[in-house]
Design a protein around this motif. Structure first.
Motif, PDB file in Angstrom:
ATOM      1  N   LEU A  28       0.873  -1.169   0.000  1.00 18.79           N
ATOM      2  CA  LEU A  28       0.000   0.000   0.000  1.00 18.79           C
ATOM      3  C   LEU A  28       0.913   1.223   0.000  1.00 18.79           C
ATOM      4  O   LEU A  28       1.757   1.369   0.884  1.00 18.79           O
ATOM      5  N   ARG A  29       0.766   2.094  -1.019  1.00 20.09           N
ATOM      6  CA  ARG A  29       1.656   3.247  -1.153  1.00 20.09           C
ATOM      7  C   ARG A  29       0.864   4.524  -1.366  1.00 20.09           C
ATOM      8  O   ARG A  29      -0.216   4.516  -1.958  1.00 20.09           O
ATOM      9  N   GLY A  30       1.437   5.621  -0.883  1.00 22.29           N
ATOM     10  CA  GLY A  30       0.904   6.948  -1.147  1.00 22.29           C
ATOM     11  C   GLY A  30       1.985   7.804  -1.786  1.00 22.29           C
ATOM     12  O   GLY A  30       3.131   7.787  -1.331  1.00 22.29           O
ATOM     13  N   THR A  31       1.640   8.532  -2.838  1.00 23.26           N
ATOM     14  CA  THR A  31       2.627   9.354  -3.553  1.00 23.26           C
ATOM     15  C   THR A  31       2.116  10.787  -3.668  1.00 23.26           C
ATOM     16  O   THR A  31       0.985  11.019  -4.119  1.00 23.26           O
ATOM     17  N   TYR A  32       2.958  11.718  -3.259  1.00 22.82           N
ATOM     18  CA  TYR A  32       2.625  13.142  -3.319  1.00 22.82           C
ATOM     19  C   TYR A  32       3.561  13.818  -4.321  1.00 22.82           C
ATOM     20  O   TYR A  32       4.781  13.841  -4.121  1.00 22.82           O
ATOM     21  N   PHE A  33       2.990  14.319  -5.423  1.00 25.40           N
ATOM     22  CA  PHE A  33       3.800  14.977  -6.448  1.00 25.40           C
ATOM     23  C   PHE A  33       3.830  16.485  -6.196  1.00 25.40           C
ATOM     24  O   PHE A  33       2.795  17.139  -6.079  1.00 25.40           O
ATOM     25  N   PHE A  34       5.042  17.014  -6.135  1.00 25.04           N
ATOM     26  CA  PHE A  34       5.236  18.441  -5.914  1.00 25.04           C
ATOM     27  C   PHE A  34       5.078  19.241  -7.194  1.00 25.04           C
ATOM     28  O   PHE A  34       4.721  20.424  -7.167  1.00 25.04           O
ATOM     29  N   ASN A  35       5.386  18.608  -8.316  1.00 21.37           N
ATOM     30  CA  ASN A  35       5.232  19.246  -9.623  1.00 21.37           C
ATOM     31  C   ASN A  35       4.906  18.167 -10.644  1.00 21.37           C
ATOM     32  O   ASN A  35       4.538  17.050 -10.268  1.00 21.37           O
ATOM     33  N   GLU A  36       5.035  18.471 -11.906  1.00 16.55           N
ATOM     34  CA  GLU A  36       4.640  17.522 -12.946  1.00 16.55           C
ATOM     35  C   GLU A  36       5.538  16.299 -13.008  1.00 16.55           C
ATOM     36  O   GLU A  36       5.170  15.290 -13.610  1.00 16.55           O
ATOM     37  N   LYS A  37       6.724  16.365 -12.412  1.00 17.25           N
ATOM     38  CA  LYS A  37       7.692  15.282 -12.549  1.00 17.25           C
ATOM     39  C   LYS A  37       8.053  14.579 -11.245  1.00 17.25           C
ATOM     40  O   LYS A  37       8.188  13.353 -11.216  1.00 17.25           O
ATOM     41  N   VAL A  38       8.251  15.334 -10.172  1.00 18.73           N
ATOM     42  CA  VAL A  38       8.879  14.794  -8.965  1.00 18.73           C
ATOM     43  C   VAL A  38       7.901  14.694  -7.798  1.00 18.73           C
ATOM     44  O   VAL A  38       7.098  15.605  -7.574  1.00 18.73           O
ATOM     45  N   GLY A  39       7.988  13.590  -7.054  1.00 22.08           N
ATOM     46  CA  GLY A  39       7.139  13.409  -5.891  1.00 22.08           C
ATOM     47  C   GLY A  39       7.807  12.572  -4.824  1.00 22.08           C
ATOM     48  O   GLY A  39       8.908  12.047  -5.009  1.00 22.08           O
ATOM     49  N   LEU A  40       7.140  12.453  -3.703  1.00 25.19           N
ATOM     50  CA  LEU A  40       7.606  11.635  -2.580  1.00 25.19           C
ATOM     51  C   LEU A  40       6.669  10.439  -2.431  1.00 25.19           C
ATOM     52  O   LEU A  40       5.456  10.605  -2.324  1.00 25.19           O
ATOM     53  N   ASP A  41       7.254   9.242  -2.423  1.00 31.23           N
ATOM     54  CA  ASP A  41       6.479   8.009  -2.335  1.00 31.23           C
ATOM     55  C   ASP A  41       6.770   7.319  -1.001  1.00 31.23           C
ATOM     56  O   ASP A  41       7.922   7.053  -0.668  1.00 31.23           O
ATOM     57  N   VAL A  42       5.712   7.018  -0.228  1.00 27.75           N
ATOM     58  CA  VAL A  42       5.844   6.329   1.059  1.00 27.75           C
ATOM     59  C   VAL A  42       4.947   5.099   1.028  1.00 27.75           C
ATOM     60  O   VAL A  42       3.765   5.192   0.658  1.00 27.75           O
ATOM     61  N   GLY A  43       5.503   3.954   1.397  1.00 34.99           N
ATOM     62  CA  GLY A  43       4.721   2.729   1.318  1.00 34.99           C
ATOM     63  C   GLY A  43       4.972   1.780   2.472  1.00 34.99           C
ATOM     64  O   GLY A  43       5.984   1.875   3.176  1.00 34.99           O
ATOM     65  N   VAL A  44       4.036   0.866   2.681  1.00 32.01           N
ATOM     66  CA  VAL A  44       4.184  -0.231   3.642  1.00 32.01           C
ATOM     67  C   VAL A  44       3.824  -1.514   2.916  1.00 32.01           C
ATOM     68  O   VAL A  44       3.043  -1.514   1.957  1.00 32.01           O
ATOM     69  N   GLY A  45       4.408  -2.626   3.374  1.00 36.38           N
ATOM     70  CA  GLY A  45       4.142  -3.883   2.699  1.00 36.38           C
ATOM     71  C   GLY A  45       4.354  -5.074   3.602  1.00 36.38           C
ATOM     72  O   GLY A  45       4.918  -4.962   4.704  1.00 36.38           O
ATOM     73  N   TYR A  46       3.883  -6.229   3.134  1.00 36.63           N
ATOM     74  CA  TYR A  46       4.039  -7.483   3.868  1.00 36.63           C
ATOM     75  C   TYR A  46       4.581  -8.543   2.922  1.00 36.63           C
ATOM     76  O   TYR A  46       4.111  -8.669   1.777  1.00 36.63           O
ATOM     77  N   LEU A  47       5.565  -9.297   3.384  1.00 40.55           N
ATOM     78  CA  LEU A  47       6.157 -10.379   2.605  1.00 40.55           C
ATOM     79  C   LEU A  47       5.750 -11.727   3.179  1.00 40.55           C
ATOM     80  O   LEU A  47       5.977 -11.994   4.367  1.00 40.55           O
ATOM     81  N   ASN A  48       5.154 -12.563   2.342  1.00 37.74           N
ATOM     82  CA  ASN A  48       4.853 -13.950   2.698  1.00 37.74           C
ATOM     83  C   ASN A  48       5.858 -14.817   1.937  1.00 37.74           C
ATOM     84  O   ASN A  48       5.623 -15.227   0.805  1.00 37.74           O
ATOM     85  N   GLY A  49       7.003 -15.055   2.572  1.00 39.16           N
ATOM     86  CA  GLY A  49       8.126 -15.651   1.872  1.00 39.16           C
ATOM     87  C   GLY A  49       7.958 -17.117   1.528  1.00 39.16           C
ATOM     88  O   GLY A  49       7.223 -17.864   2.175  1.00 39.16           O
ATOM     89  N   ALA A  50       8.695 -17.539   0.494  1.00 40.16           N
ATOM     90  CA  ALA A  50       8.688 -18.934   0.058  1.00 40.16           C
ATOM     91  C   ALA A  50       9.537 -19.789   0.999  1.00 40.16           C
ATOM     92  O   ALA A  50      10.419 -19.287   1.700  1.00 40.16           O
TER      93      ALA A  50
END
Length: 286
Positions: A62-84
């Protein structure tokens, strides 16, 4: 000083006039990268190393991305790994049969810079952190009992013990790298489907481990169980410790099973993710 304040205000107003926020949810599968030795497979004729990375498996993000302009932004995410599952000990020799696997169960977070090459083609790169989780080992062993072990139970020759246990390993706080390239397929003005290739570069240094389950039963040669729960978490056999601490140095004459040398375990991976993105309206009209 006044000119700097005016310039700063101008930059903030310009940024806020574009401000674009979007959230993404998805899943994917990753294969191991930068694999290391995880264990061995032993038979009567050979011993073979097994290699892998605990980062292999299914992930959810699950990620959230905030773009400051047309090109660049800050992406923050959390995740879960169900490993093999990975083999850490497979032994098949007369009198001893061991089948031990280990797998990653981890929660992580990412903080990255996002960049739009085009409206639909994007990339992101930044820091990867493990915030919770474990490497879980599940072990089964069957061992032929010696005469001294059989004697207290008056068991015949050929009797054996079966032990099953689960042990959770924890690592020190790690910092790694995440990088991804992806493409979005617009559905409408707000929703799009994305496909991306993602790389995780991270390894963990072991800190401690703890037995979660432990049980040993005794059997006669014909497979009849004659003693149940001979050893448990509250009554461990010699050589086992409920909690183990991993250190960088040990004395040559160390006999304490609760202290072992630390090691690094791999969690690096390369995978493909798919998911959906929802783009909110801009903060203000252009």
């Amino acid at each position: 000083m006044k000119q700097r304040v005016i310039l700063l205000v101008g930059i903030l107003i310009s940024t806020m006039s574009y401000a674009q926020f979007e959230i993404s949810a998805g899943t994917g599968y990753a294969i191991g990268s930068a694999e290391m030795k995880l264990g061995t497979e032993t038979t009567t004729t050979s011993v073979e190393n097994t290699y892998g990375s605990y980062g292999e498996g299914v992930n959810f993000q699950l990620r959230g991305t905030y773009f400051f302009n047309e090109k660049v932004g800050l992406d923050v995410g959390v995740g879960y790994l169900n490993g093999a599952d990975h083999t850490i000990n497979k032994t098949t020799v007369p009198g001893v049969d061991v089948d031990a696997i280990a797998r990653g169960r981890a929660y992580g977070a990412t903080v990255a810079v996002a960049y739009k090459f085009t409206d639909n083609f994007y990339g992101r790169a930044g820091a990867l952190l493990k915030i919770a989780g474990k490497t879980e080992a599940v072990v089964f062993s069957s061992t032929l009992m010696s005469e001294a072990e059989r004697e207290p139970y008056s068991l015949p020759e050929g009797s054996y013990s079966e032990t099953n246990y689960t042990e959770d390993f924890h690592g020190k706080f790690p910092l790694g790298f995440v990088g991804a390239l992806g493409y979005k397929f617009p559905i409408d003005n707000n929703f799009s489907i994305y496909v991306e290739a993602e790389y995780y570069g991270i390894s963990l240094k072991r800190k401690d481990s703890e037995l979660q389950e432990f049980n040993t039963n005794l059997f006669t040669p014909d497979g009849n169980m004659v003693a149940e729960s001979v050893f448990t978490l509250d009554n461990l056999p010699p050589g086992y410790s409920k909690k183990t601490t991993y250190v960088d140095e040990l004395r040559n004459d160390n006999t304490d099973p609760s202290k072992k040398l630390s090691q690094k375990v791999p969690y690096s991976s390369f995978g493909v993710n798919v998911g959906i993105t929802y783009k909110f309206k801009k903060a203000a009209k252009q």
